[in-house]
Motif scaffolding. Structure first.
Motif, mmCIF file in Angstrom:
data_model
loop_
_atom_site.group_PDB
_atom_site.id
_atom_site.type_symbol
_atom_site.label_atom_id
_atom_site.label_comp_id
_atom_site.label_asym_id
_atom_site.label_seq_id
_atom_site.Cartn_x
_atom_site.Cartn_y
_atom_site.Cartn_z
ATOM 1 N N CYS A 44 0.819 -1.205 0.000
ATOM 2 C CA CYS A 44 0.000 0.000 0.000
ATOM 3 C C CYS A 44 0.864 1.270 0.000
ATOM 4 O O CYS A 44 0.620 2.192 -0.772
ATOM 5 C CB CYS A 44 -0.920 -0.032 1.212
ATOM 6 S SG CYS A 44 -2.341 1.002 1.037
ATOM 7 N N LEU B 82 -5.591 1.055 3.526
ATOM 8 C CA LEU B 82 -5.668 -0.260 4.174
ATOM 9 C C LEU B 82 -6.977 -0.418 4.947
ATOM 10 O O LEU B 82 -7.618 -1.474 4.878
ATOM 11 C CB LEU B 82 -4.486 -0.459 5.115
ATOM 12 C CG LEU B 82 -3.194 -0.918 4.463
ATOM 13 C CD1 LEU B 82 -2.057 -0.933 5.482
ATOM 14 C CD2 LEU B 82 -3.350 -2.289 3.838
ATOM 15 N N ILE C 279 -6.809 -4.109 -2.348
ATOM 16 C CA ILE C 279 -5.919 -3.008 -1.953
ATOM 17 C C ILE C 279 -5.423 -2.269 -3.194
ATOM 18 O O ILE C 279 -5.410 -1.038 -3.231
ATOM 19 C CB ILE C 279 -4.735 -3.539 -1.111
ATOM 20 C CG1 ILE C 279 -5.236 -3.911 0.285
ATOM 21 C CG2 ILE C 279 -3.609 -2.512 -1.019
ATOM 22 C CD1 ILE C 279 -4.219 -4.657 1.129
#
Length: 190
Positions: A29, A43, A70
């Motif tokens: 991420c 997240l 994600i």
């Protein structure tokens, strides 16, 4: 039919996945967003979306589904194509020696995670997304192009340029000039 229900994910499964894989998911991420605070928000958003669809995913697909989620949230948040598509898609500007600098991602992927991330964060957002999707997540050129809503040729050009840029950065950090390294690699290949 009841046997199939036991193979499906639960909220608890996803909470455990996000907790046990926190380091890897955060790395992914942060690498895509290049922003610590934003990566935390992404997240959390991905976990919330995972919880909404938890019962629709088989347990063995859970990790891949969470990573894909994600990535999709990162794409929607960062909008890596908002700066426009890559400048050139013709492939005529790279010499064989230039392309020899980045023949494949193996050398880059063998770097320690922190060094790889540092090099990825030097890329523009689109190049970073393309490289991560292609080299790290194993997406095909076509799949990457679809996810990012870009042309297949632009995707491949961006991937090669990102790999070339990171290879040159790596070579430069080792004290060898990129031109000398390209010629060495090219001579070995011929």
């Amino acid at each position: 039919m009841n046997g199939n229900m036991h193979d499906r994910c639960t909220d608890k499964d996803y909470r455990e996945l996000f907790a046990s894989s926190a380091t890897q998911l955060h790395w992914l991420c942060y690498t895509l967003t290049a922003d610590q605070e934003l990566s935390e928000k992404v997240l959390n958003a991905a976990l919330e979306q995972s919880l909404k669809g938890a019962g629709q995913v088989f347990r063995e697909w859970m990790v891949s589904w969470a990573r894909r989620l994600i990535i999709r949230v990162c794409i929607a948040t960062v909008r890596p194509t908002s700066l426009g598509a890559p400048q050139c898609q013709c492939g005529q500007h790279e010499s064989e020696a230039d392309l020899a600098v980045f023949g494949s991602p193996e050398l880059l992927l063998s770097l320690p995670a922190g060094v790889l991330q540092e090099n990825l964060l030097r890329l523009d957002p689109l190049s970073r997304f393309v490289f991560v999707l292609r080299a790290l997540e194993g997406c095909s050129r076509h799949e990457t192009a679809l996810l990012l809503n870009i042309d297949d040729r632009a995707c491949e050009w961006t991937y090669m340029q990102a790999g070339r840029f990171m290879s040159i950065q790596l070579i430069s950090s080792m004290g060898e000039t990129p031109d000398a390294r390209a010629m060495n690699v090219y001579q070995v290949a011929v």
